[in-house]
Design a protein around this motif. Structure first.
Motif, PDB file in Angstrom:
ATOM      1  N   GLU A   1       0.831  -1.208   0.000  1.00  0.00           N
ATOM      2  CA  GLU A   1       0.000   0.000   0.000  1.00  0.00           C
ATOM      3  C   GLU A   1       0.865   1.257   0.000  1.00  0.00           C
ATOM      4  OE1 GLU A   1      -2.478  -0.415   3.381  1.00  0.00           O
ATOM      5  OE2 GLU A   1      -3.681  -2.054   2.520  1.00  0.00           O
ATOM      6  N   ALA A   2       1.985   1.205   0.725  1.00  0.00           N
ATOM      7  CA  ALA A   2       2.889   2.358   0.725  1.00  0.00           C
ATOM      8  C   ALA A   2       3.479   2.577  -0.663  1.00  0.00           C
ATOM      9  CB  ALA A   2       4.002   2.142   1.746  1.00  0.00           C
ATOM     10  N   GLY A   3       3.778   1.505  -1.356  1.00  0.00           N
ATOM     11  CA  GLY A   3       4.288   1.637  -2.709  1.00  0.00           C
ATOM     12  C   GLY A   3       3.256   2.185  -3.677  1.00  0.00           C
ATOM     13  N   ARG A   4       1.986   1.773  -3.505  1.00  0.00           N
ATOM     14  CA  ARG A   4       0.925   2.284  -4.373  1.00  0.00           C
ATOM     15  C   ARG A   4       0.706   3.779  -4.134  1.00  0.00           C
ATOM     16  NH1 ARG A   4      -1.949  -2.431  -5.373  1.00  0.00           N
ATOM     17  NH2 ARG A   4      -0.349  -3.881  -6.137  1.00  0.00           N
ATOM     18  N   ILE A   5       0.811   4.204  -2.875  1.00  0.00           N
ATOM     19  CA  ILE A   5       0.664   5.632  -2.570  1.00  0.00           C
ATOM     20  C   ILE A   5       1.742   6.449  -3.273  1.00  0.00           C
ATOM     21  CG2 ILE A   5       0.799   7.332  -0.702  1.00  0.00           C
ATOM     22  CD1 ILE A   5      -0.501   5.272   1.125  1.00  0.00           C
TER      23      ILE A   5
ATOM     24  N   GLY B   1       6.537  -2.173 -10.322  1.00  0.00           N
ATOM     25  CA  GLY B   1       7.378  -1.328  -9.488  1.00  0.00           C
ATOM     26  C   GLY B   1       7.414  -1.790  -8.042  1.00  0.00           C
ATOM     27  N   VAL B   2       6.255  -2.203  -7.510  1.00  0.00           N
ATOM     28  CA  VAL B   2       6.211  -2.724  -6.151  1.00  0.00           C
ATOM     29  C   VAL B   2       7.053  -3.984  -6.033  1.00  0.00           C
ATOM     30  CG1 VAL B   2       4.702  -3.769  -4.414  1.00  0.00           C
ATOM     31  CG2 VAL B   2       3.975  -1.704  -5.600  1.00  0.00           C
ATOM     32  N   TYR B   3       6.926  -4.840  -7.047  1.00  0.00           N
ATOM     33  CA  TYR B   3       7.696  -6.092  -7.015  1.00  0.00           C
ATOM     34  C   TYR B   3       9.196  -5.816  -7.095  1.00  0.00           C
ATOM     35  CZ  TYR B   3       9.761 -10.431  -8.672  1.00  0.00           C
ATOM     36  OH  TYR B   3      10.571 -11.527  -8.826  1.00  0.00           O
ATOM     37  N   ARG B   4       9.582  -4.922  -7.991  1.00  0.00           N
ATOM     38  CA  ARG B   4      11.012  -4.689  -8.225  1.00  0.00           C
ATOM     39  C   ARG B   4      11.668  -3.917  -7.084  1.00  0.00           C
ATOM     40  NH1 ARG B   4      13.888  -0.688 -10.863  1.00  0.00           N
ATOM     41  NH2 ARG B   4      11.968   0.375 -11.468  1.00  0.00           N
ATOM     42  N   ARG B   5      10.957  -2.945  -6.507  1.00  0.00           N
ATOM     43  CA  ARG B   5      11.574  -2.071  -5.510  1.00  0.00           C
ATOM     44  C   ARG B   5      11.331  -2.499  -4.066  1.00  0.00           C
ATOM     45  NH1 ARG B   5      10.839   4.170  -7.660  1.00  0.00           N
ATOM     46  NH2 ARG B   5      11.655   3.837  -9.785  1.00  0.00           N
ATOM     47  N   LEU B   6      10.238  -3.209  -3.814  1.00  0.00           N
ATOM     48  CA  LEU B   6       9.903  -3.554  -2.436  1.00  0.00           C
ATOM     49  C   LEU B   6       9.942  -5.054  -2.175  1.00  0.00           C
ATOM     50  CD1 LEU B   6       6.900  -1.099  -1.874  1.00  0.00           C
ATOM     51  CD2 LEU B   6       9.295  -0.773  -1.261  1.00  0.00           C
ATOM     52  N   ILE B   7       9.290  -5.821  -3.030  1.00  0.00           N
ATOM     53  CA  ILE B   7       9.158  -7.257  -2.774  1.00  0.00           C
ATOM     54  C   ILE B   7      10.461  -7.991  -3.030  1.00  0.00           C
ATOM     55  CG2 ILE B   7       7.903  -9.348  -3.389  1.00  0.00           C
ATOM     56  CD1 ILE B   7       6.228  -7.249  -1.938  1.00  0.00           C
ATOM     57  N   LEU B   8      11.062  -7.724  -4.176  1.00  0.00           N
ATOM     58  CA  LEU B   8      12.274  -8.468  -4.554  1.00  0.00           C
ATOM     59  C   LEU B   8      13.424  -8.260  -3.569  1.00  0.00           C
ATOM     60  CD1 LEU B   8      12.991 -10.407  -6.845  1.00  0.00           C
ATOM     61  CD2 LEU B   8      13.967  -8.493  -8.094  1.00  0.00           C
ATOM     62  N   PRO B   9      13.710  -7.032  -3.125  1.00  0.00           N
ATOM     63  CA  PRO B   9      14.811  -6.876  -2.151  1.00  0.00           C
ATOM     64  C   PRO B   9      14.547  -7.574  -0.824  1.00  0.00           C
ATOM     65  CG  PRO B   9      14.298  -4.773  -3.190  1.00  0.00           C
ATOM     66  CD  PRO B   9      13.217  -5.713  -3.580  1.00  0.00           C
TER      67      PRO B   9
END
Length: 287
Positions: free
Chosen positions: A181-185, A192-200
């Motif tokens: 949700e923070a990424g969507r905001i 983008g959520v997957y690459r920047r938040l989930i994958l790391p």
């Protein structure tokens, strides 16, 4: 008072005896697991008469490095090139198959699209089909596309791992929704959520399944045997099998080749064993 004094030493003895018994079991288990490696190393430095002798020898009479020299000097079996083929195959299969499984697992766990349950059921269904059933159709398709005696023909069919997809899905189901949700905001898309938040935040899981995928690709035998029909396309496992034929069996060189072939796997396991255990533990297998 005397009764209490007699009970205390007895209580102290129980943990000591328990620890001693535990260490004995662990030592015995370690010996049983290390015994094949001892025999492998011993035979790799022996001569043919020593290996085939009915008398047991704990150690070779001398370190026969000639077995390793003959292994790499054999022109009919280019073992050095076979090791390189295995390394390329495993090095490509491990990261790509893990990445694809991670992407598919994230989509099945977090992206609500119509038919998601059907896709998951189909993926689970593929685990129930024996490899022997799909082997021949896969070979026919890859052969028709010109994949025989090619690197892509050996690598591409192993890039899709249904079991890894299910593990990643279970892993991503436990991710906190607040992170997405923070990424969507911030205006990030699913990618983008997957690459920047989930994958790391999936590094441990990716490392564990990547290591297992590397080991599986390195040890694969039947598929590289069918696809790599030219000796220049053999992998290490296929090259090792060529030392055992109906006419000749070169046991010392075969053992020497096995020692060389398992060395990368031993290094891989020692480096990644912590990630393997942590990754499988963190998967959770949630429904």
């Amino acid at each position: 008072m005397s009764t209490l004094t007699s009970i205390r030493p007895e209580r102290r003895r129980r943990p000591v005896l328990g620890a001693a018994l535990t260490y004995m079991v662990l030592i015995l288990t370690a010996v049983l697991f290390l015994a094949p490696f001892y025999v492998l190393l011993r035979n790799a430095f022996m001569t043919t008469p020593e290996v085939t002798s009915p008398d047991w020898h704990w150690l070779p009479s001398g370190l026969s490095w000639a077995n390793f020299r003959d292994l790499f000097a054999d022109t009919e079996r280019p073992f050095a090139q076979s090791l390189g083929n295995s390394l390329i195959m495993a090095a490509l299969t491990a990261p790509l198959s893990t990445l694809f499984a991670s992407m598919a697992g994230y989509a099945l766990a977090r992206i609500n699209v119509p038919g998601r349950g059907i896709v998951l059921a189909l993926i689970v269904g593929t685990l129930m089909i024996p490899n022997a059933v799909t082997f021949l159709p896969t070979f026919v398709v890859v052969g028709a596309l010109g994949g025989v005696n090619t690197l892509w023909g050996m690598v591409v069919p192993g890039l899709f791992n249904a079991f890894a997809v299910i593990l990643f899905r279970s892993f991503y189901l436990g991710f906190p929704a607040e992170m997405e949700e923070a990424g969507r905001i911030d205006g990030l898309s699913h990618l983008g959520v997957y690459r920047r938040l989930i994958l790391p935040n999936s590094a441990t899981m990716i490392a564990s399944l990547g290591a297992l995928s590397f080991i599986e690709a390195w040890n694969s035998f039947l598929w590289p045997l069918m696809i790599g029909q030219d000796p220049t396309q053999w992998t290490a496992q296929v090259a090792l099998s060529s030392f055992v034929t109906s006419q000749t069996i070169n046991l010392p060189v075969l053992f020497a080749g096995t020692v060389v072939a398992i060395f990368p796997l031993v290094v891989m396991f020692l480096v990644a064993q912590r990630y393997i255990v942590e990754g499988i533990t963190m998967s959770g297998l949630k429904s």
